[in-house]
Design an enzyme around this catalytic site. Sequence first.
Site, PDB file in Angstrom:
ATOM      1  N   CYS A   1       0.929  -1.062  -0.032  1.00  0.00           N
ATOM      2  CA  CYS A   1      -0.174  -0.131  -0.076  1.00  0.00           C
ATOM      3  C   CYS A   1       0.820   1.158   0.004  1.00  0.00           C
ATOM      4  CB  CYS A   1      -0.739  -0.024   1.273  1.00  0.00           C
ATOM      5  SG  CYS A   1      -1.943   1.353   1.343  1.00  0.00           S
ATOM      6  N   GLY A   2       0.721   2.299  -1.029  1.00  0.00           N
ATOM      7  CA  GLY A   2       1.633   3.138  -1.285  1.00  0.00           C
ATOM      8  C   GLY A   2       1.555   4.296  -0.141  1.00  0.00           C
ATOM      9  N   ASN A   3       0.234   4.545   0.209  1.00  0.00           N
ATOM     10  CA  ASN A   3       0.229   5.845   1.201  1.00  0.00           C
ATOM     11  C   ASN A   3       0.402   5.098   2.648  1.00  0.00           C
ATOM     12  OD1 ASN A   3      -0.467   7.889  -0.670  1.00  0.00           O
ATOM     13  ND2 ASN A   3      -2.460   7.211  -0.863  1.00  0.00           N
TER      14      ASN A   3
ATOM     15  N   GLU B   1     -11.027   0.740  -4.115  1.00  0.00           N
ATOM     16  CA  GLU B   1      -9.925   0.035  -3.777  1.00  0.00           C
ATOM     17  C   GLU B   1     -10.454  -1.368  -3.315  1.00  0.00           C
ATOM     18  OE1 GLU B   1      -6.642   0.755  -1.073  1.00  0.00           O
ATOM     19  OE2 GLU B   1      -7.246   3.010  -1.173  1.00  0.00           O
TER      20      GLU B   1
ATOM     21  N   CYS C   1      -5.057   6.433  -3.315  1.00  0.00           N
ATOM     22  CA  CYS C   1      -4.214   5.377  -3.267  1.00  0.00           C
ATOM     23  C   CYS C   1      -3.101   5.316  -3.875  1.00  0.00           C
ATOM     24  CB  CYS C   1      -5.392   4.295  -4.097  1.00  0.00           C
ATOM     25  SG  CYS C   1      -4.393   2.570  -4.284  1.00  0.00           S
ATOM     26  N   GLY C   2      -2.194   5.326  -3.066  1.00  0.00           N
ATOM     27  CA  GLY C   2      -0.757   5.665  -3.610  1.00  0.00           C
ATOM     28  C   GLY C   2      -0.307   4.681  -4.496  1.00  0.00           C
ATOM     29  N   THR C   3      -0.730   3.302  -4.638  1.00  0.00           N
ATOM     30  CA  THR C   3       0.006   2.326  -5.654  1.00  0.00           C
ATOM     31  C   THR C   3      -0.966   2.650  -6.976  1.00  0.00           C
ATOM     32  OG1 THR C   3      -1.489   0.496  -4.639  1.00  0.00           O
ATOM     33  CG2 THR C   3       0.892   0.763  -4.235  1.00  0.00           C
TER      34      THR C   3
END
EC number: 5.1.1.7
Length: 279
Positions: A81-83, A205, A215-217
């Site tokens: 999860c990016g964020n 998501e 959503c980071g990714t």
Amino acid sequence: MEFWKLQGSGNDFVVIDDRDEKLESFLKERGVSKEDFVRKVCAFHTGVGADGLILIKNPDNPENDFKWEFFNSDGSVAEMCGNGSRCAVRFAYERGIVGNKVRFETLAGVIKAEVYENGRKVKVQLTPPSKPEEKTLTVDGEEVIGVFINTGVPHFVVPVEDVEKVNVIKLGRAIRFHEEFQPKGTNVNFVQPVSEDTIKVRTYERGVESETLACGTGATACAIVSYLKGLVKKKPVNVLTRSGEVLTIDFSEDLKEVFLTGSVYKVFEGRLSEEVLEY
């Protein structure tokens, strides 16, 4: 049990330091699975409320600073999860677990990160993405053309003229559960070019099972796909998220190096009561 709540671009997470591994015995004594624990804590109204929960663990390899376990709000495990990774890094930085340069273990691989502005901004280097694949889906009798790419977790990116006109919940859910992406499903992103280096994104998501504020990714997937398809001409790519925050995505031409940068906010610290398990 102490926790912090942090958010990056409106993506919010409960973070717990579990290096002493007391959570396992705590839950076992009470007959509660980790999946149920996550669902109860992440529930709005009856819990803390969050898009996901992060456990900070001791690393398997001593060369790394820590290992994380990441859970979506429905209790499912996610590879990346990016964020969430940026929030985990700020937590570890402020707790004195790491310095300005960080390496931590995820199911997607080892993630490198750098901390700026006393933790207020975090840059993470994501694992290299999969090769983008254009796909045409049939959804409710209509063709939907997009690009599938895995940026740590699977994403389907759909370019549109106006993201505000997209029914993200309905169409996103239909694509998320489409037979093309079974059995695990996919996250779904709708992307609109704004300028030669800026895009606007909305994301459905997987695991949250709704639209999230960011959503980071997903932002990373959209930036890469937009650049490769010529929707933007310059790097780094600025991504306008639903929260209004801007994420910055940069990457090498061969996609072997991918970076996600953005602000991280500490919302509050707290202590969980055992009564959260009663709902």
